[in-house]
Design a protein around this motif. Sequence first.
Motif, PDB file in Angstrom:
ATOM      1  N   ASP A 477       0.812  -1.222   0.000  1.00 18.48           N
ATOM      2  CA  ASP A 477       0.000   0.000   0.000  1.00 18.48           C
ATOM      3  C   ASP A 477       0.843   1.270   0.000  1.00 18.48           C
ATOM      4  N   GLY A 478       2.171   1.135  -0.039  1.00 17.38           N
ATOM      5  CA  GLY A 478       3.058   2.282  -0.168  1.00 17.38           C
ATOM      6  C   GLY A 478       3.426   2.985   1.120  1.00 17.38           C
ATOM      7  N   THR A 479       2.897   2.536   2.258  1.00 12.49           N
ATOM      8  CA  THR A 479       3.104   3.277   3.502  1.00 12.49           C
ATOM      9  C   THR A 479       4.460   3.015   4.144  1.00 12.49           C
ATOM     10  N   GLU A 480       5.151   1.940   3.794  1.00 11.73           N
ATOM     11  CA  GLU A 480       6.406   1.597   4.463  1.00 11.73           C
ATOM     12  C   GLU A 480       7.661   2.049   3.705  1.00 11.73           C
ATOM     13  N   PRO A 481       7.744   1.847   2.383  1.00 10.88           N
ATOM     14  CA  PRO A 481       8.951   2.276   1.659  1.00 10.88           C
ATOM     15  C   PRO A 481       8.818   3.685   1.106  1.00 10.88           C
ATOM     16  N   LEU A 482       9.960   4.315   0.852  1.00  8.72           N
ATOM     17  CA  LEU A 482       9.981   5.603   0.174  1.00  8.72           C
ATOM     18  C   LEU A 482       9.846   5.404  -1.335  1.00  8.72           C
ATOM     19  N   ILE A 516       3.082  -8.523  -6.816  1.00  6.21           N
ATOM     20  CA  ILE A 516       3.435  -8.945  -8.177  1.00  6.21           C
ATOM     21  C   ILE A 516       4.152  -7.789  -8.886  1.00  6.21           C
ATOM     22  N   PHE A 517       5.239  -8.105  -9.592  1.00  2.36           N
ATOM     23  CA  PHE A 517       5.978  -7.127 -10.397  1.00  2.36           C
ATOM     24  C   PHE A 517       5.696  -7.384 -11.881  1.00  2.36           C
ATOM     25  N   TYR A 518       5.504  -6.293 -12.644  1.00  2.00           N
ATOM     26  CA  TYR A 518       5.175  -6.373 -14.063  1.00  2.00           C
ATOM     27  C   TYR A 518       6.244  -5.648 -14.896  1.00  2.00           C
ATOM     28  N   THR A 519       6.234  -5.922 -16.192  1.00  2.00           N
ATOM     29  CA  THR A 519       7.150  -5.239 -17.100  1.00  2.00           C
ATOM     30  C   THR A 519       6.781  -3.759 -17.234  1.00  2.00           C
ATOM     31  N   ASN A 520       7.770  -2.953 -17.637  1.00  2.52           N
ATOM     32  CA  ASN A 520       7.561  -1.544 -17.994  1.00  2.52           C
ATOM     33  C   ASN A 520       6.804  -0.762 -16.919  1.00  2.52           C
ATOM     34  N   ASN A 521       7.226  -0.984 -15.665  1.00  2.00           N
ATOM     35  CA  ASN A 521       6.671  -0.239 -14.533  1.00  2.00           C
ATOM     36  C   ASN A 521       5.151  -0.382 -14.435  1.00  2.00           C
ATOM     37  N   ALA A 522       4.671  -1.575 -14.769  1.00  2.00           N
ATOM     38  CA  ALA A 522       3.242  -1.911 -14.628  1.00  2.00           C
ATOM     39  C   ALA A 522       2.340  -1.011 -15.468  1.00  2.00           C
ATOM     40  N   THR A 523       2.831  -0.567 -16.612  1.00  2.58           N
ATOM     41  CA  THR A 523       1.983   0.235 -17.491  1.00  2.58           C
ATOM     42  C   THR A 523       0.925  -0.619 -18.177  1.00  2.58           C
ATOM     43  N   ASN A 524       1.137  -1.913 -18.233  1.00  2.37           N
ATOM     44  CA  ASN A 524       0.150  -2.842 -18.788  1.00  2.37           C
ATOM     45  C   ASN A 524       0.077  -4.041 -17.856  1.00  2.37           C
ATOM     46  N   ILE A 525      -0.904  -4.014 -16.963  1.00  2.00           N
ATOM     47  CA  ILE A 525      -1.027  -5.061 -15.944  1.00  2.00           C
ATOM     48  C   ILE A 525      -1.827  -6.219 -16.528  1.00  2.00           C
ATOM     49  N   ALA A 664       6.209   1.947  -3.865  1.00  2.00           N
ATOM     50  CA  ALA A 664       5.360   2.959  -3.244  1.00  2.00           C
ATOM     51  C   ALA A 664       4.765   3.885  -4.301  1.00  2.00           C
ATOM     52  N   SER A 665       5.529   4.179  -5.349  1.00  2.00           N
ATOM     53  CA  SER A 665       5.022   5.061  -6.411  1.00  2.00           C
ATOM     54  C   SER A 665       3.765   4.494  -7.048  1.00  2.00           C
ATOM     55  N   LEU A 666       3.770   3.201  -7.354  1.00  3.38           N
ATOM     56  CA  LEU A 666       2.608   2.570  -7.987  1.00  3.38           C
ATOM     57  C   LEU A 666       1.422   2.526  -7.026  1.00  3.38           C
ATOM     58  N   ALA A 667       1.685   2.228  -5.756  1.00  2.00           N
ATOM     59  CA  ALA A 667       0.595   2.143  -4.792  1.00  2.00           C
ATOM     60  C   ALA A 667      -0.090   3.494  -4.619  1.00  2.00           C
ATOM     61  N   ALA A 669      -0.097   5.975  -6.689  1.00  2.00           N
ATOM     62  CA  ALA A 669      -0.699   6.439  -7.942  1.00  2.00           C
ATOM     63  C   ALA A 669      -1.998   5.715  -8.261  1.00  2.00           C
ATOM     64  N   ASN A 670      -2.112   4.447  -7.854  1.00  2.00           N
ATOM     65  CA  ASN A 670      -3.203   3.619  -8.365  1.00  2.00           C
ATOM     66  C   ASN A 670      -4.229   3.149  -7.337  1.00  2.00           C
ATOM     67  N   CYS A 671      -3.877   3.095  -6.061  1.00  2.00           N
ATOM     68  CA  CYS A 671      -4.693   2.343  -5.105  1.00  2.00           C
ATOM     69  C   CYS A 671      -5.398   3.210  -4.077  1.00  2.00           C
TER      70      CYS A 671
END
Length: 684
Positions: A477-482, A516-525, A664-667, A669-671
């Motif tokens: 959820d992005g709360t722990e890492p920078l 889960i980790f995706y290619t290209n910074n999860a631009t296409n999940i 954290a950036s993805l969390a 931005a998206n969640c």
Amino acid sequence: MVTKALTLVLAAASLRAVACLPNGLKSAYTAPGAFPTSLYASYYNDPTATTAEPQPVVSDPVTHGVYPYWLTDAEEIPQNNTEEIHPLPPPATSSVFLETAVAQIVSIANNPVFADDTCAACQASLVVAKFLAMAAPEQAPNLAVRLCEYFNYSTTLDCETTYGIYTLGSVMTQTIAAADVGGYDGQAICSVFLSLCPRPPTSPLDLDSWFAKPKPNPLPPPKQPTGERLQILHLSDLHIDPRYAIGAEANCSQYLCCRVNSYNENSLNHTVQPAPRFGAFNCDSPYPLIVAALQAVPALTGTEETGFDFTIYTGDLIPHDPANELSRAYTVYSESVLYDLIKRLVNTGPMYAVMGNHDTYNMAMNSPYNIGNGLRDQFNWDYDHLAALWELEGWIDANTAQQARTHYSAYSVQRQDGLRIITINTDFWYTQNYFNYISLASSDNSGMLRFLTDELQDAEDAGDRVWILGHVLSGWDGTEPLENPSNLFYQIVDRYSPHVIAAIFFGHTHEDQLTIFYTNNATNISAENAQTVAWITPSVTPLTNLNSGFRVYEVDSGTFDILDAYTWQTDVNAFGGLDGQTEYGPTFELEYSTREAYGGSIAGWGPDDPLNATWWHLVTEAMETNSSLVQLYNLYQSKSSVMTPECTGECLSAKICYLRSGSASLAFANCPAGYGSTQGGAYP
């Protein structure tokens, strides 16, 4: 709380898991009720008493010194560690003052966020604090205390205890003296700690210069499975509390509970919930719980004689004491005790361990080697001790131990079977490590991720598969890492997946989670773009509102992919009923098999196909059409604790989003926010 419908779902999943246990694994084990006094030659108190925490006489295998009773005496907890060094940076020269003043004024003038008054005021205040920290460092902790008192900052302890020289004052002074407080660093500090600035944007990366070689195209042919299954134990977050006071208030108003000074403000003259001798929801692990869990491991896994192929430990040994009750001595005591107990009670095979955010002093603090001012080596005492313990236990060799001493306790092991274990110190992306706010825009102020990248490149060149071990997770959820370092980590994982990185493992949250980790910074999940997963293993400590548990993986010996994961837990809510007798202790039961719990939703996946990123993405797709799978995941997240909040509405989509967020950036931005943990009661 757990609903009746969800309880039935869990029961069905557990029955399937029991039916499909492989040879040697057992579904339940009840630990002895009496503490095994033969574990230690002598004790400071009566270890057979059921009303007091056992207090063994412990000798440090590295220093050969005996830890004194006052260090762990539950009746007299030491306050304010005045015996050890609390380093401060030396005063700066006048010429450095001038250059720093010019640089800071330029930085402030060029920072567009100063249009926001609260943010501008916060960063301008940090500039003033910076000059004081450089000119008169001995006064900087006093400034923090005075500001805390003036602004009435919220703190669980008084301002002097929280921010004085004997607690956070030293590291705060070092950080403010070195950070670019008028720029990115200051904005991040004002955002994370004071909520006075917006989060600074994730810094851009120059990945072409970061990686020595481009990603192979096409990828090398994948490793072929052998059909041979390795058995790997995963332990995390033991958090032993040698100051645990049996019978003290377990439902306390001021953290940490189960201590002699614990109280419930609504019942000052009567203990609302006496602390059971095996532990409680609001407390860390007493000796009896630690021993019972470690006794359960070989009994449940059939490894008494054969042992595990190897074991991983993803950090956190020390309890969650207030900062003024911690010390270097208390840290190395906990390290010595727990690694010794693991070695003696579990046939681990080689064990690969990492430093957790609590495994240092001050808690969570690790400084980069380039900090300057003669402070480069201020945490070497801990790296040296951990490396020496790991070498003495026979888990790593002398060369690897020396690498750990000089790489923030991180190291890399190239095993003979084609698997490389790379450990990293994730305090360098943890939000609560103050030293991370020095040159934060660089995304790797410590060089920790440079070390990881270089090791992964060596592994790619050698044709090795890799497991990465850390403590603080990189996403969810992005709360722990920078954001900056976890974003760089995500790109590193993308570059070396799936052909090099077989799996990633974290701890820290005390909960059962996965990313889960995706290619290209999860631009296409999608299933096609899913590359790697990070397993976040549950803790032994019950803190907070959780059951206690551990996990075993079945792993193919050729691909090092995970074929199944078995998680056991014990019902902490039942511990009170174990007091007053010594015939039996906690019962650890199989909670679930990962394949059995979620595999019924995945068509076309054979029994020997791996539980890889593609499989897990398909699980999240099944969750989107079947909310009971999310509710089941939510229950397992707490190790089936009776305190689990129900997940409905927005919580359902949030959990799926967290599963798909590796940084954290993805969390952010998206969640949706607010559903990351099961520990705090009902979701918002």
